[in-house]
Design an enzyme around this catalytic site. Structure first.
Site: not given
Ligand code: ADP
Length: 546
Positions: A188, A334, A439, A444
C-alpha cells in the site's frame, strides 16, 4: 447425528495462474498484446506465441536460482515484458513483487528490504531511477534489464532478452502449485506509517479475475480490446491483465506514455473498447479531446475508472461530447482491488440513473460488505446513514505480510477506512476517507460530494476539499480549486454554483485558488500535502468569504 455428505466434484483442482497461462496458449489464438514503443510504433504478439516466451522466462528464472516462494520484483511500466513477468513468475511458484516506480527513495528501500526481493527486473528507461538505490538493497542478487538501454551502474546487471535467448526453446516443467500459495505482492502506498505488503494468492487472483469479468463488472470478453493505463504496480492494474488474458481479450499497453496526447493517439489507432485509469488521467484526456475535435475516442464504450471518486460531470461530458462511457469501480490494494462496480440497470438516462452511475456501485459477487458506526454498531442500508465500510470475501486481505495490524481487521472483516452510505439496492456511496472527513459543529460534511459539485462547474478543472480548523465549529471546509485557464470565475460565483446543490451549512467560507492539486504516486489528489501547506501557512491563493 447427521453426517456431512461430501460432494463428488474435482474440488482439489487448483485455481492457479497456470490455468491462465494454458488458456492463453490453447484457447486465445488471435488474441494479441500490443505495446506502445519509444518511436511511436507498436509491437504485437499473439497470446500463444507469448506463452512460448513465458516458458523461456520460467527456465531463465530457474537458471537464476529463483525458487518457490522467492520474491522477484519488477520496476517497470505497462509493457509486454512486464506482462510476461506477471504470468511467468507466479507460474514457477515465485512471487511477483510489483514496485511502484514513483515512490520516494526511502519507501522503495524499505519495501525491497522488507520483502527481501531476490531479483529485480527493471525497464531500461527506469534504470536511472533505480541505480542510486541499489546500494541500499540488502537482499537483491540479480538485476535484469528489460530493453537495450544503458545498464548504468547496476551491479552485475543481466539482460532480459539474453536470458530468454540462452533459455532456449521448448516447454517448461511447471511445478504443481497449491492455490493458496502466494503469487503476487503489492505494498500500500503508506499514507500513514510504513507501506504494508498485501500478499495475493493464486486462488484470490483467479477468483478476483473471474468475478471482475462478469457482465455487471468489467464484462470483458474475447471481443474486447483492453487499454490498461492504470499501472501494473497499482493494485494488479485492477485485474485487467489477468482478467483480459482469461477472457481472451486483446491487451494494449502504453508503457510510460501516459500523457493525453500519446494516449489519444493510441486510442484512435488501436480502438480499445475498455480503458482503465484514475479520474485525473480521464480529466486530462477530456480536456485534450475537447481541444482537438479530430481525436476519436468513441471506441471506448466500456471504460473503467476508480481509485478516487469519479466526478459525475466527467462521465457525463465524456458520454455527451465524445461517445465514451465510463463506469466507476471502488476498491483498494487490500481488496485485490475491485470490490464494487457501478452498473445501474440501463433505461432512461435520467437523474436517478446518473445518481447511481455516480455512486461506487454494488459489491461484486462473493464480496460481502457492511457499514459500522463509531460505536461499533452496524448501520442500516437506507441510503442516508453512514459508517465505515468493512468487507470480507475470497480476494480480501486477511493480514499484512510480516506485519501485525490488528486495528485493520475486525473478526474476519477488513476495515477499509472509507466512510459510506449504502442504499436499499446495495449501491455504495462513499462520502469520505476516514482521514479526510470534515466534522463541522458535530456533523459530517462530505468532501467527496463538495468536490463532485465543484467539478461540475464548467470552469473548475480540479477541486479538493480539506478540513480547516475552526474555533467555533471545530472544522470547516476549505475548497482548493484549479480554474480553467482564462476563467474569471471567483469565490462568489462558486458559492452561487454550490448554493442550490448542498446544505447551507456545507457552503465553504474559504477557497484556495491553486495552480495544481498535488497528486500521489498513483495520480490521486494528495490532501495530506494540502493539509500540510495549510498548517505551514504556504497554501497559495486563499480567498476568505465574509
Ligand atoms: P492509496 O490510495 O492509499 O494509495 P489504494 O490505491 O489501495 O491506496 O486506494 C484505496 C482507496 O482509494 C480506497 O480506500 C478509497 O478511499 C479510494 N477509492 C478507490 N476507488 C474509489 C472510488 N471509486 N471512489 C472513491 N474512492 C475510491
Amino acid at each position: 447425528m447427521t453426517q456431512m455428505l461430501q460432494g463428488l466434484m474435482q474440488d482439489d483442482f487448483p485455481l492457479t495462474l497456470n490455468h491462465i497461462r494454458r488458456r492463453m496458449r490453447d484457447c486465445n489464438h488471435g488474441s494479441e498484446l500490443v505495446t506502445l514503443l519509444d518511436d511511436g510504433s507498436v509491437s504485437r504478439i499473439e497470446h500463444p506465441e507469448l506463452t512460448k516466451r513465458i516458458d523461456r522466462l520460467a527456465r531463465a528464472l530457474a537458471a537464476l536460482g529463483v525458487e518457490q516462494g522467492d520474491r522477484v520484483a519488477s520496476f517497470a511500466w505497462n509493457n509486454q515484458r512486464h506482462f510476461e513477468l506477471y504470468v511467468g513468475v507466479p507460474c514457477v511458484g515465485a512471487v511477483l513483487h510489483t514496485l511502484n516506480v514513483r515512490l520516494f527513495a526511502e519507501q522503495l528501500t524499505y519495501i525491497v528490504n522488507h520483502a527481501e526481493d531476490k531479483v529485480i527486473f527493471v525497464d531500461d528507461s527506469l534504470v536511472p531511477v533505480l541505480e542510486p538505490l541499489a546500494g541500499s538493497f540488502e537482499s537483491v542478487e540479480h538485476y535484469v534489464i528489460m530493453g537495450d538501454g544503458d545498464a548504468g551502474g547496476l551491479p552485475g546487471a543481466l539482460r532480459y532478452e539474453e536470458l530468454l535467448e540462452d533459455a532456449g526453446d521448448g516447454s517448461f516443467d511447471y511445478p504443481e502449485l497449491d492455490e493458496r500459495q502466494a503469487a503476487a505482492l503489492c505494498y500500500t502506498s503508506g499514507t500513514t506509517g510504513n507501506p504494508k505488503g498485501v500478499l495475493y494468492s493464486h486462488r484470490s487472483i483467479s477468483l478476483h479475475s473471474s468475478a471482475t469479468l462478469m457482465a455487471d463488472g468489467s464484462g470483458l470478453s474475447r471481443a474486447d480490446r483492453v487499454l490498461s493505463v492504470v499501472p501494473m504496480f497499482h493494485a494488479n492494474a485492477w485485474g485487467l491483465p489477468y482478467g483480459g488474458a482469461l477472457a481472451g481479450s486483446d491487451l494494449i499497453m502504453p508503457d510510460r506514455f501516459l500523457g493525453a496526447e500519446p494516449l489519444a493517439g493510441l486510442i484512435a489507432a488501436e480502438r480499445p473498447t475498455l480503458m482503465g485509469c484514475v479520474p485525473t488521467i480521464f480529466n486530462d484526456l477530456l480536456r485534450y479531446a475537447d481541444a482537438h475535435p479530430e481525436v476519436d475516442l468513441s471506441s471506448l464504450t466500456n471504460a473503467a475508472c476508480g481509485g478516487s471518486a469519479v466526478p459525475r460531470q466527467l462521465m457525463k461530458d465524456f458520454e455527451e461530447r465524445h461517445d465514451v462511457r465510463i463506469f466507476q469501480a471502488w476498491g483498494m490494494t487490500e481488496t485485490s482491488p475491485v470490490a464494487t462496480y457501478a452498473r445501474p440497470r440501463e433505461g432512461e438516462h435520467d437523474d436517478a440513473y446518473w445518481d447511481d452511475r455516480a455512486k461506487q456501485g454494488r459489491p461484486l459477487p462473493w464480496v460481502e460488505l457492511r457499514l459500522i458506526d463509531g460505536n461499533g454498531v452496524e448501520v442500516p442500508w437506507d441510503g442516508i446513514s453512514t459508517g465505515e465500510i468493512e468487507v470480507r470475501g475470497p480476494w480480501i486481505a486477511a493480514g499484512y505480510f510480516r506485519e501485525d495490524d490488528e486495528d485493520k481487521f475486525d473478526s474476519g472483516w477488513l476495515r477499509t477506512g472509507d466512510i459510506a452510505a449504502v442504499d436499499e439496492k446495495g449501491f455504495v456511496q462513499i462520502t469520505d476517507r476516514a482521514k479526510d472527513v470534515i466534522k463541522s459543529g458535530g456533523e459530517w460534511i462530505s468532501s467527496v460530494e463538495l468536490e463532485n459539485e465543484l467539478m461540475s462547474h464548467p470552469d473548475v478543472v480540479e477541486a479538493a476539499v480539506i478540513a480547516k480548523p475552526d474555533e467555533r465549529w471545530a472544522e470547516r471546509p476549505l475548497c482548493c480549486v484549479v480554474l480553467r485557464e482564462g476563467s474569471d470565475a471567483d469565490a462568489a460565483a462558486l458559492i452561487e454554483h454550490l448554493r442550490p446543490k448542498v446544505a447551507k451549512w456545507w457552503l465553504p467560507d474559504e477557497f484556495a485558488f491553486v495552480a495544481e492539486i498535488p497528486k500521489t504516486s498513483v495520480g490521486k489528489f494528495d490532501k495530506k500535502v494540502l493539509r500540510g501547506r495549510l498548517a505551514e501557512g504556504t497554501l497559495e491563493g486563499r480567498v476568505q468569504l465574509s
